[in-house]
Design a protein around this motif. Structure first.
Motif, PDB file in Angstrom:
ATOM      1  N   PHE A   1      -5.237   7.003   1.341  1.00  0.00           N
ATOM      2  CA  PHE A   1      -3.942   6.542   0.842  1.00  0.00           C
ATOM      3  C   PHE A   1      -3.809   5.043   1.104  1.00  0.00           C
ATOM      4  O   PHE A   1      -4.317   4.553   2.108  1.00  0.00           O
ATOM      5  CB  PHE A   1      -2.806   7.287   1.548  1.00  0.00           C
ATOM      6  CG  PHE A   1      -3.142   8.730   1.759  1.00  0.00           C
ATOM      7  CD1 PHE A   1      -3.014   9.634   0.715  1.00  0.00           C
ATOM      8  CD2 PHE A   1      -3.662   9.177   2.969  1.00  0.00           C
ATOM      9  CE1 PHE A   1      -3.376  10.952   0.886  1.00  0.00           C
ATOM     10  CE2 PHE A   1      -4.026  10.497   3.144  1.00  0.00           C
ATOM     11  CZ  PHE A   1      -3.884  11.389   2.098  1.00  0.00           C
ATOM     12  N   ALA A   2      -3.104   4.364   0.216  1.00  0.00           N
ATOM     13  CA  ALA A   2      -2.879   2.930   0.437  1.00  0.00           C
ATOM     14  C   ALA A   2      -1.493   2.551  -0.042  1.00  0.00           C
ATOM     15  O   ALA A   2      -1.117   2.807  -1.179  1.00  0.00           O
ATOM     16  CB  ALA A   2      -3.930   2.117  -0.301  1.00  0.00           C
ATOM     17  N   LYS A   3      -0.751   1.956   0.866  1.00  0.00           N
ATOM     18  CA  LYS A   3       0.561   1.430   0.510  1.00  0.00           C
ATOM     19  C   LYS A   3       0.344   0.161  -0.295  1.00  0.00           C
ATOM     20  O   LYS A   3      -0.452  -0.690   0.080  1.00  0.00           O
ATOM     21  CB  LYS A   3       1.329   1.106   1.793  1.00  0.00           C
ATOM     22  CG  LYS A   3       2.694   0.512   1.585  1.00  0.00           C
ATOM     23  CD  LYS A   3       3.273   0.132   2.952  1.00  0.00           C
ATOM     24  CE  LYS A   3       4.697  -0.372   2.864  1.00  0.00           C
ATOM     25  NZ  LYS A   3       4.923  -1.464   1.936  1.00  0.00           N
ATOM     26  N   ARG A   4       1.047   0.086  -1.412  1.00  0.00           N
ATOM     27  CA  ARG A   4       0.891  -1.095  -2.249  1.00  0.00           C
ATOM     28  C   ARG A   4       2.237  -1.783  -2.372  1.00  0.00           C
ATOM     29  O   ARG A   4       3.268  -1.147  -2.580  1.00  0.00           O
ATOM     30  CB  ARG A   4       0.386  -0.654  -3.613  1.00  0.00           C
ATOM     31  CG  ARG A   4       0.045  -1.773  -4.545  1.00  0.00           C
ATOM     32  CD  ARG A   4      -0.808  -1.217  -5.686  1.00  0.00           C
ATOM     33  NE  ARG A   4      -0.724  -2.044  -6.877  1.00  0.00           N
ATOM     34  CZ  ARG A   4      -1.406  -3.166  -7.054  1.00  0.00           C
ATOM     35  NH1 ARG A   4      -2.223  -3.591  -6.111  1.00  0.00           N
ATOM     36  NH2 ARG A   4      -1.283  -3.862  -8.174  1.00  0.00           N
ATOM     37  N   GLN A   5       2.235  -3.092  -2.228  1.00  0.00           N
ATOM     38  CA  GLN A   5       3.445  -3.908  -2.392  1.00  0.00           C
ATOM     39  C   GLN A   5       2.989  -5.352  -2.516  1.00  0.00           C
ATOM     40  O   GLN A   5       1.803  -5.635  -2.479  1.00  0.00           O
ATOM     41  CB  GLN A   5       4.402  -3.726  -1.206  1.00  0.00           C
ATOM     42  CG  GLN A   5       4.020  -4.436   0.091  1.00  0.00           C
ATOM     43  CD  GLN A   5       2.724  -3.952   0.667  1.00  0.00           C
ATOM     44  OE1 GLN A   5       2.554  -2.769   0.873  1.00  0.00           O
ATOM     45  NE2 GLN A   5       1.758  -4.838   0.897  1.00  0.00           N
ATOM     46  N   CYS A   6       3.927  -6.275  -2.637  1.00  0.00           N
ATOM     47  CA  CYS A   6       3.596  -7.704  -2.669  1.00  0.00           C
ATOM     48  C   CYS A   6       2.844  -8.067  -1.404  1.00  0.00           C
ATOM     49  O   CYS A   6       3.217  -7.652  -0.301  1.00  0.00           O
ATOM     50  CB  CYS A   6       4.876  -8.529  -2.761  1.00  0.00           C
ATOM     51  SG  CYS A   6       4.585 -10.298  -2.609  1.00  0.00           S
TER      52      CYS A   6
END
Lengths: 802, 270
Positions: free
Chosen positions: B68-73
Motif C-alpha cells: 500500500f502507498a499513501k499518495r498526496q502532494c
C-alpha cells in the motif's frame, strides 16, 4: 468460547493486545488483524521490529495481514484442524514440545479409560439418542483410584492423554496436511518448524484467531486445536504467548460476560434447565464442581439473585430461584430462534443493535421469517435492513402485517459507560457529545421499556411476580437518564446494607448478605486509593516494561492481565524466560509484574499443581471430555465441500446443528452446479452489517461497492473482466455484485485437484448510502454442534457473468 | 529547517486512517468513487481528496503479496507548480509545506501541467473551481492549521503503525538511510531525496516504487529551473489558454454527465 472454556476454564482471550510486543512467533489463523483490528497489528509490528518476531499467516485469502507475513500459508476454507494438528504432530515427532510444562500444567499425564478409542473418524461411544447422533461419553472419562485421577508423569503409559494425543495427531503428517489444505509442502514444513520452535521454554508463541476459526460446523474444535497446540508448546500463561481470540466488536467480550448468549446468566453461570433444576438446591448440587474455583458458584448465583430480586430474595424462598427463566432443551441460539420464527411460533422480536437481515445465515430467509411476526422493535442508529425488512428485495409490504417500531439509539460517543475489550480490560469512557434528535442511550431505553412493561403487568398477566418484584432502582433524582453509577455498583457487587463496592469476589457470600450482578467484574468499580477514581477509570501509563499496565483501567478477573499466569514460571517459581518474567519466586515470596491468577500465599510447588484454577482438576486440557463432538479435534469436511474427506470415511461432523427448510439446504458432495469454494469475510472500511459505516459518507467513499474476489485463472475461464457484474450462486439463491480479479484469491491444489476459492465481504444490504447485495443471503444455515455458530466461512458456489 | 514526513511503506497496513482523517480535518466532502479492481478508493487523488491509499498486488520471494502507498502532494523543495504560477497562488513556505491560496488563483491550471507527479487536481463541479491538493495541514491564518500550531499533520496523527513520521527533513532523511542500511528488506532508494530536486515527503519501501506508478524518471534537478525562462509569457498565454480550457471543461463536464447517466442504469442491486 466453548472451546476455550473447555480447555482452560474461561472463554476469554488469555493475553491482551499490548502484550503482543513480547511475542517471538505469531500464528494468525482465521483472523485478519490488519483490517479488523488495526491497533492489534501495531503491536504485532512492534514485536517484529523490537524482537525480530516472525509472523505466520494462514488464510485462504491474501489479506492485508498476510501482506506482512514472513510465512503466508494459503489454506482451503474449513481445513484449520489438519493445519493445527499437523503442527502438533511435527512438534511431537521432533521432540519440540515443552515436556516439563505439559507434564505439570496439563492433563497430559492423566490416564483415560482403556476402552476409549477412535476409528473411521468417530470416537468411541458413537450412537443415537432420540433419533439424533450423539456420543456416550463413558469411555472418555479418566481412570480413577477412589476420587484421585490416575496419572503417569513419565507420559509413557499407553492410556495417558499424551500418548493418545500422539497417536491421534500422527495421521496428520506434512504430506497429508498438504493434500487436505492445499498448502504446498515446503511452505507447510516452514510453518511447522517456525511455530514449533516456540516449544522451547524461553520462547513465546502467540496464536491469534477470529471468526475464520469459529464460524464452522466444527468451530469449537477449531478453537480446541489452537488451545491444545498452545498447551503442548507451553505458550499459555506467558508474556507474549496465549490464545488470543480477537472479538468482532469493541464490547463483544462485555456483552458475552453479561449473558448475551442464550444458555448463560451473567458471569458464565449456566441458565437453569426446567426439568433438571427444579429448585435452587438441585442447581447447586448438580452444577457445582467439588474442586476448582467454580466450587464457589453458589455464592455467585445467590448474589446474582439478590441483584435481580433484592429484598424479595430470601433464604426461605430459594432466593427466588423459581423466578429465573429456564431453558427447555430446545435450540435457543440465533438459528434456533429464526427456525421457530419461520415456523410461526415467535410473535415478537426486539432487534437491539443487531441486523439479522444482513448478518444472519441465509439472511433472505431470516427476512422472510420476520414477516411472520406480529410486532418488531428495532433499536438502532439508522433504519437498518432489519427495521426495513418489509421493503427488502422480494418482500411485498401489502402482505406483511407486522407492526414495526424503530427506536433511535445513541452512538458510543453519545453516552457514558464501560466497554470491555477483547483483552478483558473494562475501560470507562465519558460522553463526548449529546445524541442527536430523539436518540436515547441504551440504558434509558431499557429503563423506560422495563417500567412500561411492569406497568402493564400491574393489571395482571401470566406469571407477573418476576416482573413486579424485579429490583429496579436506577433513578437519578432530577435526571431523565438512569444513574449509571447505581448500575455499575450493582454489577460490581456490595454487601447488603452498605453502599460500598466490594473489591474482590472472594467476599461474596451464599447466605444472601451480598448483592452482585456479575461476579467476574467485582472490583472494577472499587475506588483506587492512589487515583481516587473507580478502578475502571484509571489511566496511568506506569508499567513494568512488559506492557501489563496494571494501573490502566481494570482487567477481569481481579485486574489479572494474563490469564493462567501460574504457568509463566516453572513449578519452583523460576520464569521460563528471565527477560520476560511475569513472576519470580525469591524463596519467600513472589516478585510480580502481574496480578497472580493463582493462590500466591502458598508454596510455588503447591500452586503449580492446579494452575488452571477454573477447571475442576486444575490442569489445562489436551483431552477434553465435555464437548459434544469429541475429546480431540478431528478433521471433517465443511457441510458443503467439493472433495471427499481423505483422512476418514466420515465426510462431515456427525454432530452439526442442522435445521430444516430452504435456508438449510446443503449442496451435496460433488454437485457439479456449485464447483467453487466460497468464504465470507470482513474488511477494514465497513463494520459488521454496515449499519453505521454504510451511513457514514467518509467510510462509504473508501469502499462503496459490494464485490466478489476471484482469481485471475477463474476470471479467464469464465470470461469475467475486472468490474464486470457477476452472479454468485449457491443452492440457496444468488446475488449480483462486481468482480474484483486479483491474486487475493488463487486456486489451491487439494489432493491433486485444482479448487477455486472466492471471497465475499458480507457488509452490504439494501439500506443506507452504499447499497449492495447481501452475501449472507446465500450462506448456509447449519451450525456447530456445541454452540450453533453458523458455517459462514466455507460453502459451495458457482460464479458467472451477469 | 523544514518540516517533512517519512513514509515507510513496509509498515503500511492499508488501514486508510490517514485518508479519512485528512477528509475530516480539512472538511472535504466525501464522494462515491467508481469501482476499482484494486479496491483503492478513490483510485487517484481528485478534486475532493488530498490523499488516497493505493493498493497493489505484487510478487515478493516468489509469492504474491499486497503493498500500500499513501499518495498526496510531495511538497517539493523547489516546486514546479509554484514556479509555473504567475499569480503566486502556490508558494513554497520556509516551514516546508507548498501551500495554495485560492484567493490569488486565476484558474489557469498551469500548476497541474507543471507538476511532475500529477498531483494538483481541479474541482470541476464548483461554480468557482479551485485547485485541490494537500496543504500539509499548514494554514496559519485559517481553520485547518495544525503545523503552524505545533501539531503533526492529521494523517500522521492518525497512523496506527508508525508508517508516517513527521519531523525535520534532514533528520528524517538520515533516519531513512539508517533504516535502509540496517534492514536488508529495503530497496536502496529514498524516494523524494533527489526527485525533482528533493521533496518534503520521503518514501522508503521493500518493493520498487514503480509498483505504485511513482515516477522514477523525474529529473533530479528542480524543475523550476526549466520553467523560469518561459514564465514571462504567461499572461498572454493565459487569456488564450483560459478560453481553450473553459471549452474543454464544458466538454468534459458533458462527458461526465453522460457517464453518470450510464451509471444510473448500472444498478448493482438488481
Amino acid at each position: 468460547m466453548a472451546g476455550l472454556a473447555n480447555s482452560f476454564g474461561r472463554g476469554a482471550m488469555t493475553n491482551h493486545f499490548n502484550d503482543y510486543k513480547n511475542t517471538d512467533v505469531f500464528l494468525v489463523i482465521g483472523s485478519n488483524a490488519a483490517e479488523t483490528h488495526p491497533m492489534a497489528m501495531k503491536w504485532i509490528q512492534r514485536a517484529k521490529e523490537l524482537r525480530g518476531a516472525k509472523l505466520i499467516v494462514a488464510d485462504p485469502r491474501l489479506t492485508k495481514t498476510a501482506a506482512h507475513a514472513d510465512i503466508f500459508a494459503r489454506h482451503r476454507p474449513g481445513t484449520d484442524i489438519p493445519f493445527l494438528l499437523g503442527i502438533m504432530n511435527y512438534a511431537i515427532q521432533n521432540n519440540l514440545y515443552h515436556k516439563e510444562y505439559i507434564a505439570n500444567y496439563t492433563n497430559a499425564s492423566y490416564l483415560v479409560n482403556p476402552n476409549y478409542g477412535f476409528q473411521d473418524g468417530l470416537f468411541s461411544g458413537a450412537g443415537e439418542k432420540n433419533g439424533k447422533f450423539s456420543y456416550d461419553k463413558n469411555t472418555w472419562q479418566y481412570q480413577k483410584d477412589g476420587e484421585t485421577i490416575k496419572k503417569d508423569f513419565t507420559l509413557e503409559h499407553p492410556n495417558c492423554v499424551f500418548q493418545l494425543l500422539k497417536k491421534h495427531v500422527s495421521r496428520y503428517d506434512i504430506e497429508t496436511v498438504s493434500k487436505i489444505t492445499g498448502v504446498p509442502k515446503d511452505i507447510y514444513r516452514n510453518v511447522c518448524e517456525t511455530f514449533a520452535s516456540t516449544g522451547a521454554p524461553e520462547k513465546s508463541g502467540n496464536i491469534i484467531y477470529a471468526m475464520g476459526i469459529t464460524q464452522h460446523t466444527y468451530g469449537t474444535q477449531n478453537v480446541r486445536a489452537i488451545a491444545m497446540l498452545q498447551l503442548l508448546l507451553g505458550n499459555i500463561g506467558k508474556a507474549g504467548g496465549g490464545v488470543n481470540a480477537q472479538r468482532g466488536e469493541s464490547n463483544v467480550q462485555g456483552s458475552t460476560d453479561l449473558a448475551m448468549l442464550s444458555h448463560l446468566l451473567p458471569g458464565y453461570l449456566g441458565v437453569p434447565n426446567a426439568t433438571k433444576h427444579t429448585c435452587l438446591q438441585d442447581y447447586i448440587e448438580k452444577e457445582t464442581p467439588p474442586s476448582g474455583y467454580w466450587k464457589n458458584k453458589p455464592k455467585f448465583l445467590i448474589s446474582l439473585l439478590k441483584a435481580f430480586y433484592g429484598e424479595k430474595a430470601t433464604k426461605e424462598n430459594d432466593f427466588c430461584f423459581d423466578w429465573l427463566p429456564k431453558v427447555d432443551g430446545k435450540n435457543r441460539s440465533h438459528m434456533g430462534i429464526f427456525q421457530e420464527m419461520l415456523d410461526g411460533n415467535v410473535k415478537g422480536l426486539i432487534a437491539w443493535g443487531q441486523n439479522p437481515a444482513v448478518g444472519g445465515p441465509g439472511a433472505q430467509f431470516e427476512r422472510k421469517a420476520m414477516e411472520q411476526l406480529d410486532w418488531l422493535v428495532v433499536v438502532d442508529l439508522f433504519e437498518t435492513e432489519t427495521a426495513a425488512f418489509w421493503h427488502g428485495p422480494g418482500a411485498d409490504p401489502k402482505n406483511i402485517k407486522t407492526e414495526c417500531f424503530l427506536l433511535p439509539a445513541a452512538f458510543s460517543f453519545e453516552k457514558e459507560g464501560s466497554v470491555t475489550n477483547s483483552g478483558r480490560w473494562i475501560q470507562y469512557r465519558y460522553k463526548a457529545v449529546d445524541p442527536p434528535g430523539e436518540a436515547k442511550t441504551d440504558t434509558w431505553i431499557a429503563d423506560k421499556l422495563f417500567k412500561a412493561i411492569r406497568k402493564e403487568y400491574q393489571n395482571g398477566g401470566k406469571f407477573p411476580e418476576p416482573i413486579l418484584n424485579m429490583h429496579w432502582d436506577y433513578d437519578k433524582p432530577g435526571h431523565d437518564e438512569p444513574d449509571i453509577a447505581k448500575i455499575a455498583l450493582e454489577i460490581n457487587g456490595y454487601a447488603v446494607g452498605e453502599n460500598k463496592p466490594l473489591d474482590s469476589f472472594g467476599k461474596l457470600a451464599d447466605d444472601g448478605s451480598t448483592v452482585c450482578g456479575m461476579w467476574i467484574y467485582t472490583g472494577y468499580w472499587a475506588m483506587d486509593k492512589d487515583f481516587k477514581v473507580a478502578k475502571c477509570k484509571r489511566r496511568s501509563r506506569e508499567d513494568s516494561g512488559l506492557g501489563t499496565f496494571l494501573k490502566w483501567s481494570f482487567s477481569w478477573p481481579l485486574n489479572r492481565r494474563i490469564l493462567y499466569n501460574r504457568c509463566a514460571t516453572d513449578p519452583q517459581g523460576n520464569p521460563w524466560d528471565p527477560k520476560r518474567a511475569l513472576f519470580k519466586w525469591n524463596g519467600t515470596k513472589w516478585i510480580a509484574n502481574d496480578v497472580p491468577d493463582y493462590n500466591s500465599k502458598i508454596a510455588p510447588e503447591k500452586s503449580a499443581q492446579a494452575p488452571f484454577i477454573m477447571l475442576p482438576n486444575g490442569n489445562g486440557r489436551l483431552f477434553a471430555n465435555g464437548l459434544a463432538d469429541g475429546p480431540f479435534p478431528e478433521h471433517y469436511e465443511p457441510m458443503e465441500s467439493p472433495v471427499s474427506n481423505i483422512i476418514s470415511k466420515q465426510q462431515n461432523t456427525p454432530c452439526a446443528s442442522v435445521f430444516k427448510g430452504d435456508w438449510a439446504k446443503i449442496a451435496e458432495l460433488g454437485d457439479s452446479r456449485f464447483p467453487y469454494v466460497a468464504t465470507t469475510h470482513r474488511q477494514l472500511e465497513h463494520y459488521q452489517s454496515g449499519a453505521v459505516t454504510r451511513n457514514t459518507p467518509s467510510l462509504v467513499e473508501v469502499c462503496p461497492w459490494m464485490y466478489v474476489s476471484l482469481s485471475e485463472n477463474l476470471a479467464r475461464e469464465k470470461g469475467i473482466k475486472p468490474g464486470d457484474e457477476v452472479w454468485v450462486e449457491t443452492i440457496r439463491g444468488k446475488i449480483k455484485c462486481l468482480a474484483s480479479v486479483s491474486p487475493v484469491v488463487k486456486p489451491l491444489t487439494v489432493n491433486g485437484k485444482k479448487i477455486e476459492v472466492i471471497g465475499l465481504p458480507w457488509h452490504w444490504g439494501y439500506q443506507g448510502m452504499s447499497t449492495g447485495a447481501t452475501a449472507n443471503d446465500i450462506t448456509p444455515a447449519v451450525g456447530d454442534g456445541n454452540t450453533s455458530i453458523p458455517e459462514y466461512k466455507a460453502f459451495l458456489c458457482n460464479i458467472r457473468k451477469a | 529547517m523544514s518540516k517533512a514526513v517519512l513514509v515507510d511503506l513496509t509498515k503500511c497496513i492499508g488501514c486508510k486512517s490517514c485518508q479519512t482523517s485528512c477528509k475530516q480535518w480539512n472538511d472535504l466532502p466525501a464522494i462515491k468513487p467508481q469501482f476499482d479492481n484494486t479496491l483503492s478508493y478513490p483510485a487517484e487523488t481528485d478534486g475532493y481528496t488530498y490523499t488516497t491509499v493505493l493498493h497493489r498486488t505484487t510478487e515478493k520471494n516468489g509469492q504474491e503479496t499486497l503493498r500500500f502507498a499513501k499518495r498526496q502532494c510531495l511538497h517539493c523543495l523547489e516546486p514546479a507548480c509554484a514556479s509555473a504560477c504567475f499569480a503566486k497562488a502556490i508558494q513554497k513556505t520556509p516551514e516546508g509545506p507548498v501551500v495554495y491560496n485560492p484567493d490569488l488563483c486565476v484558474g489557469c491550471r498551469y500548476c497541474m501541467l507543471a507538476c511532475p507527479f500529477s498531483i494538483p487536481k481541479y474541482d470541476w463541479e464548483s461554480v468557482f473551481p479551485q485547485i485541490v491538493k494537500c496543504q500539509f495541514c499548514f494554514d496559519r491564518e485559517g481553520t485547518h492549521d495544525r503545523i503552524g500550531h505545533g501539531m503533526e499533520p492529521a494523517c500522521v496523527n492518525a497512523c496506527p503503525t508508525g508508517c508516517l513520521k513527521f519531523g525535520e527533513r534532514d533528520e528524517l532523511l538520515k533516519e531513512a538511510w539508517k533504516r535502509i542500511n540496517k534492514y536488508s528488506k529495503y530497496i536502496k532508494h529514498v524516494y523524494g531525496e533527489k526527485e525533482a530536486g528533493g521533496t518534503s515527503w520521503l518514501y522508503i519501501a521493500d518493493v520498487p516504487f514503480e509498483t505504485f506508478d511513482f515516477r522514477t524518471n523525474v529529473p533530479n534537478i528542480p524543475l523550476s529551473t526549466y520553467s523560469h525562462d518561459y514564465l514571462k509569457w504567461s499572461p498572454a498565454v493565459f487569456i488564450g489558454g483560459g478560453a481553450l480550457l473553459s471549452a474543454l471543461h464544458f466538454y468534459t463536464k458533458r462527458r461526465n454527465e453522460i457517464a453518470k447517466e450510464k451509471d444510473k442504469n448500472h444498478d448493482i442491486n438488481a
